[in-house]
Design a protein around this motif. Structure first.
Motif, PDB file in Angstrom:
ATOM      1  N   LYS A 118       0.831  -1.201   0.000  1.00  0.00           N
ATOM      2  CA  LYS A 118       0.000   0.000   0.000  1.00  0.00           C
ATOM      3  C   LYS A 118       0.873   1.261   0.000  1.00  0.00           C
ATOM      4  CE  LYS A 118      -3.940   1.682   2.417  1.00  0.00           C
ATOM      5  NZ  LYS A 118      -4.133   2.141   3.775  1.00  0.00           N
ATOM      6  N   GLN A 120       3.497   1.860  -1.654  1.00  0.00           N
ATOM      7  CA  GLN A 120       3.875   2.255  -3.005  1.00  0.00           C
ATOM      8  C   GLN A 120       2.793   3.140  -3.619  1.00  0.00           C
ATOM      9  OE1 GLN A 120       6.567   1.175  -5.380  1.00  0.00           O
ATOM     10  NE2 GLN A 120       7.507   1.212  -3.381  1.00  0.00           N
ATOM     11  N   TYR A 137       1.823   3.669 -13.827  1.00  0.00           N
ATOM     12  CA  TYR A 137       3.277   3.855 -13.709  1.00  0.00           C
ATOM     13  C   TYR A 137       3.888   3.142 -12.508  1.00  0.00           C
ATOM     14  CZ  TYR A 137       2.551   7.473 -17.199  1.00  0.00           C
ATOM     15  OH  TYR A 137       2.215   8.136 -18.338  1.00  0.00           O
ATOM     16  N   VAL A 138       3.103   2.934 -11.458  1.00  0.00           N
ATOM     17  CA  VAL A 138       3.689   2.418 -10.226  1.00  0.00           C
ATOM     18  C   VAL A 138       3.326   0.954  -9.995  1.00  0.00           C
ATOM     19  CG1 VAL A 138       3.786   2.713  -7.719  1.00  0.00           C
ATOM     20  CG2 VAL A 138       3.662   4.716  -9.208  1.00  0.00           C
ATOM     21  N   ILE A 141       3.707  -2.768 -13.665  1.00  0.00           N
ATOM     22  CA  ILE A 141       4.891  -3.564 -14.003  1.00  0.00           C
ATOM     23  C   ILE A 141       5.311  -4.484 -12.841  1.00  0.00           C
ATOM     24  CG2 ILE A 141       7.356  -3.419 -14.540  1.00  0.00           C
ATOM     25  CD1 ILE A 141       5.785  -3.072 -16.993  1.00  0.00           C
ATOM     26  N   PRO A 142       5.477  -3.941 -11.610  1.00  0.00           N
ATOM     27  CA  PRO A 142       5.837  -4.855 -10.519  1.00  0.00           C
ATOM     28  C   PRO A 142       4.781  -5.944 -10.289  1.00  0.00           C
ATOM     29  CG  PRO A 142       6.204  -2.591  -9.855  1.00  0.00           C
ATOM     30  CD  PRO A 142       5.479  -2.538 -11.162  1.00  0.00           C
ATOM     31  N   ARG A 219      14.975  -4.856 -16.689  1.00  0.00           N
ATOM     32  CA  ARG A 219      15.918  -4.337 -15.706  1.00  0.00           C
ATOM     33  C   ARG A 219      17.066  -5.312 -15.536  1.00  0.00           C
ATOM     34  NH1 ARG A 219      15.052  -3.199  -9.792  1.00  0.00           N
ATOM     35  NH2 ARG A 219      17.224  -3.629 -10.095  1.00  0.00           N
TER      36      ARG A 219
END
Lengths: 239, 243, 218
Positions: A118, A120, A137-138, A141-142, A219
């Motif tokens: 949370k 993030q 954006y946040v 992807i993760p 990455r």
């Protein structure tokens, strides 16, 4: 009585097998495109939506995960005309497979969304990002990285599941095979060839998912001295 | 006009009141330390200021943007208020530079080619100019927290909030973060810091607020608060530090 | 002869449901026995056996269940065996379930930390005793949630055997539809019957998974 395998009559129908394979790929990709969109929407509605949205989403997911795809196909193809909606076999197949994948992927997406701390999301909001921007954006992807193995596994099941659409005569590989089988009487050979084609498709797609994964999560690996690297050392010494 | 004005802020979780009518005004260039026991409501108040916690009554005003229960103006206000968290909360999938430019790009429409100048500017202010291409997991906790400060600075906030930003750090890493904050204070940044570092509060903060049981129990010039506490609660609270 | 959808139809479908449940149980028992053997072979066997089992799992998981069913039904009968639909259905579903259960359980066995093996070794347990008393009981706990979850898949997958004419619930629905021409009522009822069997299993599976997470939090 020994049975002699003879693949010649089946392989003589290669053009039909190829067009069946292409039809399967088309059916799968259409269903996957629509299905993942439905799944993402259902997951967002469940996690981030109003209370009624969560109820609607959960009901949809449970209804489709707890009934067979074949029955969903029959219900949409034979049953919907009762409500005045008439679909072609292929439309019904795309519709049913998409809804089915939507239900499964909704659960996968939800797990991914809930796995993101949370804090993030708060950090994104505190920087002035809108909720949608925080997602884009946040979170995505993760979260995608966490669920990638189960998501691609589900896509493989969807690809293989399209064979069931032959039951309502949607054009795809298994239907093409069934036609060849009924005309050549070479059942074992026909279905062995179909199995080989499906297996090849599955492996090719797994390889593609792996490539896409490399690109999506491109990455670089942390250089040195990460905790994970040191923790695995004792194991290697032992073996 | 004060940079930040809080009027009659009230918040409760169910029936449990956590903030019982907070009034606070922070002038431009002020550095306000908020101290108090855990559970006194100090972090909750800070989180209300940029809308991470909804509240039931009162208003919060930052440079003309007024926030109340309706939560209209929320994003306008957040653009003016920077926040740094205890757990840094850098985005792990983005490099330091990407962490810094994300919000300026998508919220303020910063052109791509101006990004690297901005990155250089804010990173040099926290002393990490050479780390632009690193990823968060390659940095120490102290470095990550300084990047988080730089990320917040990149939005050019009028007010910055710090929520116990050194609590998760090893003692030897605390110093570098406090030094960075002290430099921001010298440069005239308006700041509100919730902190357990009493020595730091006394040295750097122009004013100190002692919160107790959901209210501002005592406030004043930092020197005054630490040397002549008026209430027994504050005396008790800072006693160990005075020895 | 049933002419329109009514109480008789529901009874007719219920007979199909009984076969669906029966076939699911056969599959779970068969897939369970072979799945366990394969899981142990896959995670603990000699290298050649591991590779063999891994190959089996990979191939079956890359083949549509419908093709496995067709291969068993049409294909093998040409080899000189005749399989009635029930046997072909049970065999193909067992082949399929074995691959998936073996994969699930292998993951559970490999999730047991190495230190547990070492501790058992240090206590001078034999390889069999290690498995029997230390590893498998712990792996069993972890496996409960996913295993019950896969039972839902088995119940739903039995529907595919309708396509070789085995009269379970879905096939019963098709037959009933041919008699009544009321597909909406028929297949909605069929779906509801599957749901009644599957939903409690899904719910139970989720509970078991939650309990596992709660357990590992300590």
């Amino acid at each position: 009585m020994a049975y002699e395998m003879n693949f010649t009559p089946v392989l003589a129908r290669t053009p039909e097998l190829i067009s069946g394979t292409i039809d399967t790929l088309i059916l799968s990709s259409q269903s996957i495109g629509i299905g993942l969109t439905i799944g993402l929407a259902a997951a967002l509605l469940r996690v981030d939506g109003p209370k009624w949205g969560a109820v609607v989403s959960a009901t949809y997911v449970e209804a489709f995960r707890n009934t067979p795809l074949l029955v969903q196909l029959f219900l949409l193809f034979f049953g919907l005309p009762y409500m005045g909606i008439r679909l072609t076999a292929n439309e019904a197949a795309i519709f049913a497979i998409s809804l089915n994948l939507g239900a499964y992927s909704a659960e996968i997406f939800r797990a991914g969304l809930l796995a993101i701390p949370k804090t993030q999301i708060e950090a994104g909001l505190a920087l002035g990002l809108s909720r949608l921007q925080v997602m884009r954006y946040v979170v995505i992807i993760p979260a995608l990285r966490i669920i990638y193995p189960s998501l691609t596994g589900q896509l493989t099941l969807t690809l293989l599941g399209t064979s069931i659409a032959s039951a309502i005569s949607a054009t795809e590989l298994t239907l093409a095979g069934a036609k060849i089988e009924s005309q050549t009487f070479r059942s074992l050979e026909t279905f062995l060839v179909l199995a080989a084609i499906y297996i090849t498709m599955t492996f090719v797609f797994r390889f593609l998912y792996w490539l896409v994964g490399l690109w999506l999560f491109r990455r670089r690996v942390p250089k040195t001295g990460s905790a994970a690297a040191t923790l695995t050392l004792p194991r290697e010494v032992e073996s | 006009m004060p940079a930040l004005r809080i009027e009659n802020l009230k918040k409760s979780y169910g029936n449990v009141p956590v903030l019982k009518g907070i009034n606070l005004a922070v002038e431009n260039g002020d550095v306000v330390a908020v101290i108090g026991r855990s559970g006194s409501g100090k972090s909750t108040m800070l989180r209300c200021i940029n809308g991470l916690e909804p509240f039931q009554e009162g208003t919060i005003e930052v440079v003309g943007h007024k926030l109340d229960q309706s939560r209209a103006n929320l994003r306008e206000l957040r653009k003016e208020v920077g926040m740094v968290f205890q757990s840094y909360n850098l985005f792990p999938h983005l490099s330091v530079a990407e962490n810094i430019t994300l919000a300026p790009r998508v919220v303020k429409g910063l052109p791509r080619d101006e990004g690297s100048a901005l990155v250089r500017e804010v990173l040099s202010r926290v002393g990490l100019a050479e780390k632009a291409d690193a990823y968060p997991d390659e940095l120490s906790g102290g470095q990550q927290q300084r990047v988080a400060i730089a990320r917040s600075l990149a939005m050019k906030p009028k007010v910055m909030l710090f929520d116990e930003v050194t609590s998760a750090l090893d003692p030897e890493l605390t110093g570098e973060v406090l030094k960075t904050i002290a430099q921001l204070a010298e440069a005239g940044m308006t700041m509100v810091l919730v902190t357990h570092e009493m020595g730091f509060a006394r040295r750097v903060a122009t004013r100190t607020v002692f919160m107790h049981q959901g209210t501002v129990w005592e406030e004043g010039k930092s020197e005054e608060i630490f040397t002549h506490p008026k209430t027994p609660e504050l005396k008790n609270f800072i006693a160990p530090d005075l020895k | 002869m049933i002419q329109s959808f009514g109480w008789q139809s529901v009874q007719f479908l219920f007979h199909g449901l009984v076969w669906t449940v029966g076939l699911s149980l056969c599959t779970f028992v068969g897939g369970g026995i072979f799945g366990l053997l394969f899981a142990i072979a896959r995670s603990l066997g000699p290298n050649w056996l591991r590779a063999l089992v891994a190959g089996y799992i990979q191939l079956v998981q890359a083949t549509p269940l419908l093709i496995v069913v067709f291969l068993s039904y049409y294909g093998l009968s040409f080899l000189g065996f005749y399989f009635p639909p029930l046997a072909a259905a049970a065999i193909s579903l067992t082949i399929y379930a074995t691959a998936f259960l073996a994969d699930i359980w292998r993951g559970c066995i490999e999730a047991i930390p190495r230190t547990q093996w070492e501790a058992a070794d240090a206590l001078a347990l034999s390889p069999f005793q290690r498995l029997r008393y230390v590893i498998l009981p712990q792996a069993f706990q972890i496996s409960l949630g996913p295993t019950v979850g896969f039972m839902v898949q088995i119940v739903k997958n039995t529907s595919v055997t309708a396509l070789i004419g085995f009269v379970e619930l879905t096939r019963a629905g098709q037959l009933l539809n041919n008699m009544t021409f009321q597909p909406f009522h028929v297949f909605l009822t069929v779906a509801a019957m599957y749901f009644v069997v599957c939903y409690p299993l899904s719910w139970w599976s989720e509970k078991l998974k939650e309990r596992k997470h709660a357990g590992t939090a300590h």
